[in-house]
Design a protein around this motif. Structure first.
Motif, PDB file in Angstrom:
ATOM      1  N   LEU A   1      44.138  42.419  53.536  1.00  0.00           N
ATOM      2  CA  LEU A   1      43.007  43.347  53.461  1.00  0.00           C
ATOM      3  C   LEU A   1      42.562  43.700  54.856  1.00  0.00           C
ATOM      4  O   LEU A   1      42.529  42.865  55.744  1.00  0.00           O
ATOM      5  CB  LEU A   1      41.820  42.661  52.771  1.00  0.00           C
ATOM      6  CG  LEU A   1      41.505  43.036  51.329  1.00  0.00           C
ATOM      7  CD1 LEU A   1      40.130  42.530  50.985  1.00  0.00           C
ATOM      8  CD2 LEU A   1      41.608  44.526  51.055  1.00  0.00           C
TER       9      LEU A   1
ATOM     10  N   ILE B   1      42.360  43.777  45.377  1.00  0.00           N
ATOM     11  CA  ILE B   1      41.331  43.500  46.385  1.00  0.00           C
ATOM     12  C   ILE B   1      40.635  42.172  46.083  1.00  0.00           C
ATOM     13  O   ILE B   1      40.396  41.360  46.978  1.00  0.00           O
ATOM     14  CB  ILE B   1      40.353  44.691  46.495  1.00  0.00           C
ATOM     15  CG1 ILE B   1      41.074  45.841  47.226  1.00  0.00           C
ATOM     16  CG2 ILE B   1      39.073  44.306  47.250  1.00  0.00           C
ATOM     17  CD1 ILE B   1      40.349  47.158  47.256  1.00  0.00           C
ATOM     18  N   THR B   2      40.365  41.921  44.806  1.00  0.00           N
ATOM     19  CA  THR B   2      39.761  40.635  44.423  1.00  0.00           C
ATOM     20  C   THR B   2      40.687  39.493  44.833  1.00  0.00           C
ATOM     21  O   THR B   2      40.259  38.492  45.407  1.00  0.00           O
ATOM     22  CB  THR B   2      39.518  40.592  42.896  1.00  0.00           C
ATOM     23  OG1 THR B   2      38.763  41.746  42.545  1.00  0.00           O
ATOM     24  CG2 THR B   2      38.750  39.353  42.477  1.00  0.00           C
TER      25      THR B   2
ATOM     26  N   LYS C   1      40.719  38.925  48.601  1.00  0.00           N
ATOM     27  CA  LYS C   1      39.499  38.325  49.171  1.00  0.00           C
ATOM     28  C   LYS C   1      39.584  36.800  49.085  1.00  0.00           C
ATOM     29  O   LYS C   1      38.948  36.083  49.837  1.00  0.00           O
ATOM     30  CB  LYS C   1      38.258  38.844  48.448  1.00  0.00           C
ATOM     31  CG  LYS C   1      37.860  40.238  48.930  1.00  0.00           C
ATOM     32  CD  LYS C   1      36.617  40.727  48.248  1.00  0.00           C
ATOM     33  CE  LYS C   1      36.194  42.072  48.831  1.00  0.00           C
ATOM     34  NZ  LYS C   1      35.099  42.684  48.065  1.00  0.00           N
ATOM     35  N   GLU C   2      40.396  36.330  48.128  1.00  0.00           N
ATOM     36  CA  GLU C   2      40.566  34.878  47.940  1.00  0.00           C
ATOM     37  C   GLU C   2      41.748  34.347  48.750  1.00  0.00           C
ATOM     38  O   GLU C   2      41.771  33.216  49.179  1.00  0.00           O
ATOM     39  CB  GLU C   2      40.847  34.565  46.452  1.00  0.00           C
ATOM     40  CG  GLU C   2      39.759  35.014  45.491  1.00  0.00           C
ATOM     41  CD  GLU C   2      38.445  34.294  45.709  1.00  0.00           C
ATOM     42  OE1 GLU C   2      38.489  33.073  45.947  1.00  0.00           O
ATOM     43  OE2 GLU C   2      37.385  34.943  45.679  1.00  0.00           O
TER      44      GLU C   2
ATOM     45  N   THR D   1      36.306  44.329  54.537  1.00  0.00           N
ATOM     46  CA  THR D   1      35.645  43.787  53.349  1.00  0.00           C
ATOM     47  C   THR D   1      34.381  44.601  53.163  1.00  0.00           C
ATOM     48  O   THR D   1      33.756  45.005  54.138  1.00  0.00           O
ATOM     49  CB  THR D   1      35.270  42.303  53.556  1.00  0.00           C
ATOM     50  OG1 THR D   1      34.610  42.199  54.790  1.00  0.00           O
ATOM     51  CG2 THR D   1      36.474  41.418  53.509  1.00  0.00           C
TER      52      THR D   1
END
Length: 209
Positions: A205, A154-155, A158-159, A208
């Motif tokens: 994803l 997930i990290t 997000k990028e 968020t």
């Protein structure tokens, strides 16, 4: 007022902005409005070409009638939007503002009468089987979200926009087959969205926090 619409046109289409020359079909407009409401809201400018040229609408009444049909008959549950007329270089542009809905997921009806949920991915409205509402996850999914591999994924997402099994396997140092299984499982649980039908499949994803 005019400056903000000019600003939107300059910035071009994206996650929260879409241009339409005209409302060619109430069904297509319903799809766009629903995708904005189900994601993070957005602006729909009618009378503007894809590349940002201001063309204006021929008949404001005709466009409004098609918008009304989309809003009243083709969206469930019903949505309220703001519609303004703007005059740009003596051309009329309709500016539809859609807020992110507290009442999601909204469905748009297609020509066959199917109810479909759309969300916004970059500058496109994408159909999804069911919208994951983050606070509605079950205990097993919560446990999965707390695992180190999923947190890492997930990290990363997000990028970066998307991930394939090959890339994921390298990130968490497991076999590609295992990475593929994990991604498919997360997609089935509605945490990830499959964004390419071809091989290799890629995933993005869906929400968020």
């Amino acid at each position: 007022m005019n400056r903000s619409i000019i600003q939107l046109i300059k910035e071009g289409e994206g996650l929260t902005t879409e241009f339409k020359r005209t409302v060619d079909s109430p069904f297509k407009i319903a799809k766009t409005i629903v995708s904005f409401a189900n994601t993070s809201g957005g602006n729909l400018l009618i009378g503007v070409a894809d590349h940002g040229a201001v063309l204006g609408v021929q008949s404001e009444l005709r466009e409004l009638q098609k918008l009304e049909k989309a809003l009243v008959k083709l969206i469930e549950p019903e949505l309220t939007v703001q519609i303004k007329s703007e005059n740009l270089d003596s051309k009329l542009v309709l500016w539809v503002t859609v807020g992110e809905s507290d009442n999601k997921p909204h469905h748009a009806l297609n020509e066959k009468g199917d109810r479909i949920i759309y969300i916004r991915v970059k500058d496109k409205s994408m159909p999804i089987p069911r919208l994951l509402l983050y606070n509605g996850t079950d205990a097993e999914t919560e446990k999965l979200l707390a695992t180190r591999h999923v947190k890492t994924l997930i990290t990363y997402l997000k990028e970066t926009d998307s991930v394939t099994a090959k890339v994921f396997s390298r990130i968490i140092n497991v076999s590609e087959k295992r990475a593929e299984r994990m991604l498919q499982d997360l997609a089935e649980r509605q945490i990830l969205l499959k964004i390419s039908k071809g091989k290799p499949e890629s995933f993005s994803l869906k929400w968020t926090e």
